[in-house]
Scaffold this motif. Structure first.
Motif, PDB file in Angstrom:
ATOM      1  N   SER A   1       0.854  -1.199   0.000  1.00 55.32           N
ATOM      2  CA  SER A   1       0.000   0.000   0.000  1.00 55.32           C
ATOM      3  C   SER A   1       0.884   1.243   0.000  1.00 55.32           C
ATOM      4  O   SER A   1       1.761   1.405   0.837  1.00 55.32           O
ATOM      5  CB  SER A   1      -0.908   0.007   1.239  1.00 55.32           C
ATOM      6  N   LEU A   2       0.636   2.108  -0.973  1.00 52.44           N
ATOM      7  CA  LEU A   2       1.366   3.369  -1.081  1.00 52.44           C
ATOM      8  C   LEU A   2       0.354   4.503  -1.227  1.00 52.44           C
ATOM      9  O   LEU A   2      -0.762   4.295  -1.714  1.00 52.44           O
ATOM     10  CB  LEU A   2       2.295   3.365  -2.299  1.00 52.44           C
ATOM     11  N   SER A   3       0.752   5.692  -0.835  1.00 49.00           N
ATOM     12  CA  SER A   3      -0.102   6.853  -1.026  1.00 49.00           C
ATOM     13  C   SER A   3      -0.191   7.160  -2.520  1.00 49.00           C
ATOM     14  O   SER A   3       0.624   6.688  -3.314  1.00 49.00           O
ATOM     15  CB  SER A   3       0.467   8.059  -0.280  1.00 49.00           C
ATOM     16  N   ASP A   4      -1.184   7.953  -2.910  1.00 46.78           N
ATOM     17  CA  ASP A   4      -1.350   8.310  -4.320  1.00 46.78           C
ATOM     18  C   ASP A   4      -0.108   9.019  -4.860  1.00 46.78           C
ATOM     19  O   ASP A   4       0.292   8.809  -6.008  1.00 46.78           O
ATOM     20  CB  ASP A   4      -2.580   9.211  -4.490  1.00 46.78           C
ATOM     21  N   ARG A   5       0.519   9.857  -4.037  1.00 54.18           N
ATOM     22  CA  ARG A   5       1.723  10.576  -4.471  1.00 54.18           C
ATOM     23  C   ARG A   5       2.848   9.600  -4.775  1.00 54.18           C
ATOM     24  O   ARG A   5       3.544   9.733  -5.787  1.00 54.18           O
ATOM     25  CB  ARG A   5       2.174  11.558  -3.387  1.00 54.18           C
ATOM     26  N   LEU A   6       3.030   8.605  -3.895  1.00 52.91           N
ATOM     27  CA  LEU A   6       4.102   7.632  -4.111  1.00 52.91           C
ATOM     28  C   LEU A   6       3.782   6.699  -5.276  1.00 52.91           C
ATOM     29  O   LEU A   6       4.694   6.254  -5.987  1.00 52.91           O
ATOM     30  CB  LEU A   6       4.337   6.828  -2.837  1.00 52.91           C
ATOM     31  N   LYS A   7       2.510   6.411  -5.474  1.00 53.32           N
ATOM     32  CA  LYS A   7       2.132   5.595  -6.633  1.00 53.32           C
ATOM     33  C   LYS A   7       2.468   6.333  -7.926  1.00 53.32           C
ATOM     34  O   LYS A   7       2.992   5.735  -8.877  1.00 53.32           O
ATOM     35  CB  LYS A   7       0.635   5.275  -6.590  1.00 53.32           C
ATOM     36  N   ASN A   8       2.163   7.623  -7.962  1.00 58.71           N
ATOM     37  CA  ASN A   8       2.510   8.419  -9.144  1.00 58.71           C
ATOM     38  C   ASN A   8       4.015   8.406  -9.388  1.00 58.71           C
ATOM     39  O   ASN A   8       4.476   8.298 -10.524  1.00 58.71           O
ATOM     40  CB  ASN A   8       2.039   9.870  -8.970  1.00 58.71           C
ATOM     41  N   GLU A   9       4.773   8.494  -8.316  1.00 58.74           N
ATOM     42  CA  GLU A   9       6.231   8.475  -8.410  1.00 58.74           C
ATOM     43  C   GLU A   9       6.721   7.124  -8.915  1.00 58.74           C
ATOM     44  O   GLU A   9       7.641   7.052  -9.737  1.00 58.74           O
ATOM     45  CB  GLU A   9       6.820   8.777  -7.026  1.00 58.74           C
ATOM     46  N   TYR A  10       6.080   6.058  -8.443  1.00 63.13           N
ATOM     47  CA  TYR A  10       6.451   4.698  -8.867  1.00 63.13           C
ATOM     48  C   TYR A  10       6.183   4.499 -10.360  1.00 63.13           C
ATOM     49  O   TYR A  10       7.031   3.973 -11.093  1.00 63.13           O
ATOM     50  CB  TYR A  10       5.676   3.661  -8.055  1.00 63.13           C
ATOM     51  N   PHE A  11       5.002   4.913 -10.833  1.00 62.81           N
ATOM     52  CA  PHE A  11       4.672   4.724 -12.248  1.00 62.81           C
ATOM     53  C   PHE A  11       5.593   5.557 -13.147  1.00 62.81           C
ATOM     54  O   PHE A  11       5.954   5.124 -14.243  1.00 62.81           O
ATOM     55  CB  PHE A  11       3.207   5.082 -12.504  1.00 62.81           C
ATOM     56  N   LEU A  12       5.993   6.724 -12.681  1.00 58.62           N
ATOM     57  CA  LEU A  12       6.958   7.531 -13.431  1.00 58.62           C
ATOM     58  C   LEU A  12       8.313   6.827 -13.482  1.00 58.62           C
ATOM     59  O   LEU A  12       8.999   6.840 -14.508  1.00 58.62           O
ATOM     60  CB  LEU A  12       7.099   8.914 -12.779  1.00 58.62           C
ATOM     61  N   PHE A  13       8.693   6.186 -12.370  1.00 58.06           N
ATOM     62  CA  PHE A  13       9.926   5.412 -12.294  1.00 58.06           C
ATOM     63  C   PHE A  13       9.902   4.267 -13.316  1.00 58.06           C
ATOM     64  O   PHE A  13      10.899   3.991 -13.988  1.00 58.06           O
ATOM     65  CB  PHE A  13      10.087   4.869 -10.873  1.00 58.06           C
TER      66      PHE A  13
END
Length: 265
Positions: free
Chosen positions: A213-225
């Motif tokens: 489980s990640l916050s929406d901000r970290l999910k966005n960062e992950y998908f950009l990664f």
């Protein structure tokens, strides 16, 4: 004889210098009913060229009686001879005319009688045959996006050749020299990456984060990664969903390890 050659060369250089000194940089504005970005404007009298920006504006070195040649795949080529009024105003307004392809003549069909049986018997209509019926692979590609169309227009056609029957594709050559083709390729690649990651996120986000489980901000960062990975675009074009899902899961492990490393530091 040598002194004469030196004198003639010096005279020629001086004449060219005086000619360029008379020219000044002018603003130009292209107008049309459609996109006016990336259109070439060549000063044939001074061998100088410019490329219009998104708003159709450009700057070019010119003087009275110079001839500007406007070249585009979408619009008719146009020659503009600069007048003293244009030079005094320090702006060149050029209206472009779109190329129109002539359509085939329309043939009026037979007059219908109102009787379905009679009209069908007298009809020349034939069952449409497509490339699937003939076992021939057809073109099922999606229409080009706006940026793909710009890249196609900028890089269309062969470069040409030098030799007997000299011929060069100056439209393509100028785009390469100015860096416009390279810029458009980078934009199209970024569009492809965005399109692919958005689809993967919509299809597999719930699966990928089933246990993490990640916050929406970290999910966005992950998908950009994921999107910025070297092999990401190649996998997208391969269209192998299993490989893409494995790639996303491996990237999640790397992303979590990177975050832990940053937190410790």
């Amino acid at each position: 004889m040598k002194k004469i050659k030196i004198f003639l060369s010096f005279t020629a250089i001086l004449a060219i210098s005086v000619s360029y000194a008379q020219r000044k940089e002018l603003n130009g504005q292209l107008t049309a009913n459609d996109d006016v970005e990336g259109i070439h404007v060549l000063n044939k009298s001074a061998a100088k060229f410019a490329i219009s920006d998104e708003g159709g504006t450009f700057r070019i070195l010119a003087k009275v009686n110079d001839t500007l040649f406007v070249s585009s795949l979408k619009y008719k080529n146009k020659d503009v001879v600069l007048t003293q009024a244009m030079i005094d105003a320090e702006i060149i307004l050029i209206q472009l005319e779109e190329k129109i392809n002539a359509l085939d003549k329309v043939v009026v069909g037979k007059i219908l009688t109102g009787s379905l049986q009679s009209d069908l018997e007298n009809s020349d209509a034939k069952t449409e045959v497509n490339f699937y019926d003939l076992g021939i692979p057809g073109n099922t590609k999606l229409p080009l996006t706006q940026n793909e169309r710009k890249l196609h227009d900028a890089d269309a056609g062969p470069m040409g050749y030098i030799g007997l029957g000299f011929g060069l594709n100056f439209h393509k050559l100028l785009n390469k020299i100015s860096g416009r083709t390279k810029k458009l390729k980078a934009i199209v690649e970024l569009d492809d990456r965005d399109r692919c990651i958005n689809r993967l996120r919509a299809d597999y986000e719930s699966i990928i984060f089933e246990t993490d489980s990640l916050s929406d901000r970290l999910k966005n960062e992950y998908f950009l990664f994921c999107q910025e990975g070297d092999t990401f675009l190649a996998l997208c074009k391969e269209k192998n969903e299993m490989k893409l899902l494995e790639y996303m899961q491996q990237k999640l492990i790397q992303y979590m390890e990177n975050r832990e490393s940053v937190d410790k530091n």
